[in-house]
Scaffold this active site. Structure first.
Site, short mmCIF file in Angstrom:
data_model
loop_
_atom_site.label_atom_id
_atom_site.label_comp_id
_atom_site.label_asym_id
_atom_site.label_seq_id
_atom_site.Cartn_x
_atom_site.Cartn_y
_atom_site.Cartn_z
CD GLU A 104 73.69 28.94 -39.08
OE1 GLU A 104 74.77 28.35 -39.20
OE2 GLU A 104 73.48 29.81 -38.23
CB THR B 67 69.05 28.71 -43.41
OG1 THR B 67 69.68 29.15 -42.20
CG2 THR B 67 70.08 27.87 -44.18
CE1 TYR C 282 69.98 23.25 -41.90
CE2 TYR C 282 70.93 25.42 -41.47
CZ TYR C 282 69.83 24.62 -41.74
OH TYR C 282 68.59 25.21 -41.86
CE LYS D 252 68.13 23.75 -45.02
NZ LYS D 252 66.73 23.63 -45.42
P1 NAP Z 1 62.47 20.99 -37.92
O1 NAP Z 1 61.50 21.30 -36.82
O2 NAP Z 1 63.74 20.32 -37.59
O3 NAP Z 1 61.67 20.12 -39.01
C1 NAP Z 1 62.35 19.45 -40.04
C2 NAP Z 1 61.37 18.55 -40.75
O4 NAP Z 1 62.10 17.80 -41.75
C3 NAP Z 1 60.71 17.49 -39.84
O5 NAP Z 1 59.40 17.25 -40.28
C4 NAP Z 1 61.56 16.25 -40.10
O6 NAP Z 1 60.91 15.03 -39.85
C5 NAP Z 1 61.80 16.43 -41.60
N1 NAP Z 1 62.89 15.62 -42.10
C6 NAP Z 1 64.16 15.54 -41.64
N2 NAP Z 1 64.88 14.67 -42.37
C7 NAP Z 1 64.03 14.17 -43.31
C8 NAP Z 1 64.16 13.21 -44.34
N3 NAP Z 1 65.29 12.57 -44.55
N4 NAP Z 1 63.07 12.95 -45.12
C9 NAP Z 1 61.90 13.58 -44.88
N5 NAP Z 1 61.71 14.48 -43.91
C10 NAP Z 1 62.76 14.78 -43.13
O7 NAP Z 1 62.84 22.32 -38.72
P2 NAP Z 1 62.02 23.70 -38.84
O8 NAP Z 1 62.54 24.63 -37.80
O9 NAP Z 1 60.57 23.43 -38.96
O10 NAP Z 1 62.59 24.25 -40.22
C11 NAP Z 1 61.95 23.94 -41.45
C12 NAP Z 1 62.94 24.12 -42.59
O11 NAP Z 1 63.41 25.46 -42.61
C13 NAP Z 1 64.19 23.26 -42.48
O12 NAP Z 1 64.58 22.92 -43.79
C14 NAP Z 1 65.23 24.18 -41.86
O13 NAP Z 1 66.52 23.76 -42.24
C15 NAP Z 1 64.83 25.49 -42.48
N6 NAP Z 1 65.12 26.69 -41.69
C16 NAP Z 1 64.73 26.79 -40.40
C17 NAP Z 1 64.95 27.96 -39.69
C18 NAP Z 1 64.49 28.12 -38.26
O14 NAP Z 1 64.96 29.06 -37.60
N7 NAP Z 1 63.58 27.31 -37.78
C19 NAP Z 1 65.56 29.06 -40.33
C20 NAP Z 1 65.92 28.93 -41.67
C21 NAP Z 1 65.68 27.75 -42.35
P3 NAP Z 1 60.91 14.36 -38.36
O15 NAP Z 1 59.83 15.10 -37.61
O16 NAP Z 1 60.59 12.95 -38.65
O17 NAP Z 1 62.27 14.57 -37.78
O1 F7E Z 2 71.74 28.12 -31.96
C1 F7E Z 2 74.27 29.11 -29.53
C2 F7E Z 2 74.74 28.41 -30.79
O2 F7E Z 2 70.87 25.84 -32.43
C3 F7E Z 2 71.73 29.52 -31.91
C4 F7E Z 2 68.25 26.36 -37.06
O3 F7E Z 2 66.86 26.47 -37.10
O4 F7E Z 2 68.54 28.74 -37.17
C5 F7E Z 2 68.83 27.59 -36.40
O5 F7E Z 2 70.24 27.41 -36.29
C6 F7E Z 2 73.01 30.01 -31.26
C7 F7E Z 2 74.29 29.40 -31.85
O6 F7E Z 2 70.15 27.81 -33.86
C8 F7E Z 2 73.63 26.52 -27.09
O7 F7E Z 2 76.15 28.20 -30.74
C9 F7E Z 2 74.68 28.41 -27.16
O8 F7E Z 2 75.26 30.41 -31.99
O9 F7E Z 2 69.28 27.62 -31.60
P1 F7E Z 2 70.46 27.26 -32.40
P2 F7E Z 2 71.10 28.05 -35.12
O10 F7E Z 2 72.36 27.30 -35.04
O11 F7E Z 2 71.20 29.53 -35.31
C10 F7E Z 2 69.05 28.73 -38.51
C11 F7E Z 2 68.63 29.99 -39.19
C12 F7E Z 2 68.70 27.49 -39.24
O12 F7E Z 2 68.54 27.49 -40.45
C13 F7E Z 2 68.78 26.21 -38.48
O13 F7E Z 2 68.01 25.19 -39.12
O14 F7E Z 2 72.99 29.63 -29.89
N1 F7E Z 2 74.11 28.21 -28.38
N2 F7E Z 2 74.39 27.38 -26.35
C14 F7E Z 2 73.46 27.05 -28.37
N3 F7E Z 2 72.75 26.43 -29.32
C15 F7E Z 2 72.17 25.24 -28.99
N4 F7E Z 2 71.41 24.59 -29.91
N5 F7E Z 2 72.32 24.67 -27.76
C16 F7E Z 2 73.05 25.27 -26.77
O15 F7E Z 2 73.17 24.75 -25.66
#
Ligand code: NAP
Ligand code: F7E
Length: 347
Positions: A135, A133, A157, A161
């Site tokens: 992050e 990520t 987090y 990662k």
């Molecule tokens: P998500 O919607 O939160 O999905 C996470 C998945 O992991 C869900 O299927 C969840 O199961 C499963 N999980 C959580 N804890 C687990 C455990 N202890 N054992 C087995 N499964 C578990 O996340 P996503 O947005 O699809 O992201 C997929 C991956 O990419 C994650 O690793 C995230 O950190 C990473 N990532 C995401 C982003 C983004 O912007 N979306 C960017 C960079 C990296 P449940 O459905 O049961 O909760």
């Molecule tokens: O926040 C601000 C918050 O929670 C984005 C995950 O998929 O992407 C995701 O992480 C920004 C942050 O995503 C609210 O403070 C303001 O600056 O949508 P987010 P994230 O933290 O960037 C990365 C790449 C991952 O890997 C992660 O798994 O938005 N923000 N107000 C808020 N964020 C949330 N959630 N809720 C608010 O009310």
């Protein structure tokens, strides 16, 4: 021979898109889901197959990334050609509340899979993808960020990662496992979890417009993100594992917007006028009638926040021939369409 893939985190946003992509490519897809007291398979219900079907292409297994025995046994049972580790406690703000669990799942989870590949002597057969990520860049050391940019995570987090990132590299070098890190910037979709900021904004503004919600409470409105579409990014995951050599890749659009800009774009698409007044924590968004519909709430601020992220995905564009198909407009329009479908049908 059909290829077999195993997806940890199949019930999540990315897991569901990746499963669709792999099924279209004729893979047999296995996925690991957690036992839950309520159904957690809504994102993959449309591709679910009856387990009695002998010619199955899609199968779910119970397991948990924090449980070595279940990780090991599902890998032994399926002996996949490709493993995608998407399982994680993926919410950055929540990682400050549950840091130890986040480390267990997000850092050690990758190690458990890599160890199982080694233990079952699958090093030559099984390729591994780790969901890294942006992050990990946290307090950014360079703009834009690429594969060579130094990491500086700002949350439990991000730190967890980063361990997963390095252990993936370590097993690649030590045991010659085809193990790759995708360093993916934020990617969104209609399937995004309800508490991530884009989904929260689109869902709330649609409801406010339809008179079903009064106000949207948010945290830091000034943070900037490089947002792409999850479907595009899951295609990149597959591409990363199809290369001749294992490597790490940044996946990003190269364009960033602030949270406030994201709100303004969404509001414009909904033909809503928002007037911003005030500064910092007291900044509010008012509707045409002068009613404050957007307001800050201290509960949504994090102990530390990543203020800006902007990716440089030149390497992926050159080596993987990857580029995003969607842009911010098509992403938000698809998310709005989805919200309206549910507003009209989920009565
Ligand atoms: P998500 O919607 O939160 O999905 C996470 C998945 O992991 C869900 O299927 C969840 O199961 C499963 N999980 C959580 N804890 C687990 C455990 N202890 N054992 C087995 N499964 C578990 O996340 P996503 O947005 O699809 O992201 C997929 C991956 O990419 C994650 O690793 C995230 O950190 C990473 N990532 C995401 C982003 C983004 O912007 N979306 C960017 C960079 C990296 P449940 O459905 O049961 O909760
Ligand atoms: O926040 C601000 C918050 O929670 C984005 C995950 O998929 O992407 C995701 O992480 C920004 C942050 O995503 C609210 O403070 C303001 O600056 O949508 P987010 P994230 O933290 O960037 C990365 C790449 C991952 O890997 C992660 O798994 O938005 N923000 N107000 C808020 N964020 C949330 N959630 N809720 C608010 O009310």
């Amino acid at each position: 021979m059909k290829k077999t893939a195993l997806i940890f985190g199949i019930t999540g946003q990315d897991g569901s898109y990746l499963a669709e992509i792999l099924l279209k490519k004729n893979y047999i897809v296995h996925g690991v889901k957690r036992r839950s007291s309520s159904m957690n398979t809504s994102r993959v219900d449309h591709i679910y197959q009856d387990p009695h079907d002998k010619n199955y292409k899609f199968r779910l297994h119970y397991g948990d990334i924090t449980d070595s025995s279940s990780v090991s046994s599902v890998i032994e049972k399926t002996k996949p050609n490709e493993i995608y580790n998407l399982a994680a406690q993926s919410h950055v703000a929540v990682s400050f509340e549950v840091p130890e669990y986040t480390a267990n799942a997000d850092a050690l989870g990758a190690l458990r899979i890599l160890e199982a590949i080694k233990f079952h002597k699958l090093e030559k057969k099984t390729k591994f993808y780790q969901a890294g990520t942006s992050e990990m860049y946290g307090k950014v050391q360079k703009v834009p960020q690429d594969e060579k940019t130094q990491f500086y995570p700002l949350s439990p987090y991000g730190v967890a990662k980063l361990y997963a990132h390095w252990i993936t590299k370590n097993y690649r070098e030590a045991y010659k496992i085809f193990a790759c890190n995708g360093i993916l910037f934020n990617h969104e979709s209609p399937r995004r979890g309800e508490t991530f900021v884009t989904k929260k904004i689109v869902s709330a503004l649609c409801k406010i417009k339809e008179g079903k919600q009064k106000k949207l409470f948010l945290g830091n409105l000034n943070a900037k993100r490089d947002w792409g579409h999850a479907r595009d990014y899951c295609y990149a995951m597959w591409k990363i594992l199809q290369q001749k050599k294992p490597d790490d890749y940044v996946i990003a659009t190269g364009i960033q917007y602030s949270i406030k800009q994201f709100i303004n774009i969404t509001a414009k698409k909904l033909k809503m006028k928002i007037k911003w007044k005030g500064k910092g924590f007291n900044e509010k968004g008012f509707n045409e009638k002068g009613y404050p519909i957007i307001q800050c709430d201290k509960n949504y601020f994090r102990p530390l926040d990543v203020n800006t992220l902007l990716g440089n995905s030149k390497k992926a564009r050159r080596n993987l021939k990857w580029k995003p198909r969607e842009n911010i407009d098509s992403l938000i329009e698809e998310m709005i369409k989805f919200e309206y479908f549910h507003l009209q049908n989920d009565k």
